[in-house]
Design an enzyme around this catalytic site. Sequence first.
Site, mmCIF file in Angstrom:
data_model
loop_
_atom_site.group_PDB
_atom_site.id
_atom_site.type_symbol
_atom_site.label_atom_id
_atom_site.label_comp_id
_atom_site.label_asym_id
_atom_site.label_seq_id
_atom_site.Cartn_x
_atom_site.Cartn_y
_atom_site.Cartn_z
ATOM 1 C CB SER B 146 -0.964 -0.058 1.184
ATOM 2 O OG SER B 146 -1.984 0.901 1.037
ATOM 3 C CG ASP B 222 -7.233 -3.141 -2.389
ATOM 4 O OD1 ASP B 222 -7.775 -2.310 -1.645
ATOM 5 O OD2 ASP B 222 -6.014 -3.360 -2.414
ATOM 6 C CG HIS B 254 -5.531 -2.613 0.976
ATOM 7 N ND1 HIS B 254 -4.924 -2.382 -0.248
ATOM 8 C CD2 HIS B 254 -4.916 -1.768 1.852
ATOM 9 C CE1 HIS B 254 -3.996 -1.453 -0.102
ATOM 10 N NE2 HIS B 254 -3.954 -1.065 1.156
#
Lengths: 276, 276
Positions: B146, B222, B254
């Site tokens: 991320s 996600d 995610h």
Amino acid sequence: MKTVSENRCFGGVQGVYSHASDATACDMTFGLFLPEEATEGPVPLLWYLSGLTCTHENAMTKAGAQAWAADHGIAVVFPDTSPRGEGVANDEAYDLGQGAGFYVNATQNPWAPHFRMWDYIAEELPRILSANFPIDEERQSITGHSMGGHGALTLAMRYPGRFRSVSAFAPIAHPTQSDWGRKQFTAYLGADEATWAEHDASLLMVRDGFDGPVLIDQGASDQFFDLLKPEALAHAMAARRQDGQFRMQKGYDHSYYFVSTFMADHIDFHAAALSA
Amino acid sequence: MKTVSENRCFGGVQGVYSHASDATACDMTFGLFLPEEATEGPVPLLWYLSGLTCTHENAMTKAGAQAWAADHGIAVVFPDTSPRGEGVANDEAYDLGQGAGFYVNATQNPWAPHFRMWDYIAEELPRILSANFPIDEERQSITGHSMGGHGALTLAMRYPGRFRSVSAFAPIAHPTQSDWGRKQFTAYLGADEATWAEHDASLLMVRDGFDGPVLIDQGASDQFFDLLKPEALAHAMAARRQDGQFRMQKGYDHSYYFVSTFMADHIDFHAAALSA
């Protein structure tokens, strides 16, 4: 249907067959690899669509598919890339006319009478295969190289439910914005670009996507990279969250040396979907 | 440098250490896994940069990296994601301030005095690791999740020759065009967007690319997909012919469940580059 040749190959049979085609109004020839398992019952089928200038024979002899297909008990069909013969229109260029059918149904003259490769691949040849060979119609996948990758991707997305998986080697990925596409679509489909969109893998990926896994391999040293426009397909796949992989293969060009290098990966990929 | 803890782990040692940092003008804490091979001599190093809200600890306990790193004899460092402490500026939002350093050097107040995570990761922490642990500086790779994927990709591209390979799990891929980026860059770097481009993986991929292999995994489910903008990075990688793979992983979100699922693939990928 006429048997042109049959050869023992990896425990199965590599055949070549010809037949009169209604779709293309000429005789058509195709190759079919049947694994040993086909002697016992229906087997899954992988379609391999070839690229510009190819006949049914190029991939059959150079792509190295049979070894891996035999491992998985999968049949592979190698269709021709266009109608052929003396009565069939042609062009001096390698990328138009015979050997360059682009997997569309031509609506413009002089191409319209024979250049109906979309119907041939999507409708007629499936019927012929099912009628003559132990093929399990419920288990089909499709792949192809270059112009054949374009054909594989567009057929897979426009016939949802028919193919469990689709892959392509260096596909023509965005033909409506490339000289590999605009020239041929103008000739075969005419100037109305609205009719072209149904034959552009990147546009179809944006609009429809594919209801199964997708695998794309592209050589980073492909001499036709700028004509293929893989970046448009990569963008569309990611934006759509398409289940799949886009792999850039360093140092590989557009040849069958590239295709054969990654053929085992592609057949493993399809075998997983076909056995699920 | 102070040892916070050391635990035997997969035949090696998972340590946590803290030190006064010049770059961030506060105490910083990091995790370091050293494989058993480190008792015999210098080992390759994989950097793992974490995402929003994380400390050094989250990935160390939840990403499942140590098992695979031990298999390959690779060290893994888990830095913190921002400066911390009572004298350090903060914000009520989870995505700004402490836990959200975004791997940049802040130039704007109140962030400028401490939020210099770029210098900390790129310059200070490497010196500390080399001075205190048996690390082979010539064999380094980098990954992250991320916001950490953003950090990994931007560091890898802006320090050519330092990292042999780069990968990312669901990276913030195009922060200059996302609310995960525009807000933070405005706060840390100011309104002049020209300064932002150096911290946007998609823009750097267009401009510079990476001189080694790249692996990106992105979950199709996600929950932050629209903030990550993976399609921009996929397009840039393909257009540049970047050696690498972009994989869309169906059904994954995610979380660290996603990261840990594909951690073995990423460490295998880096190990191949580190042993070449």
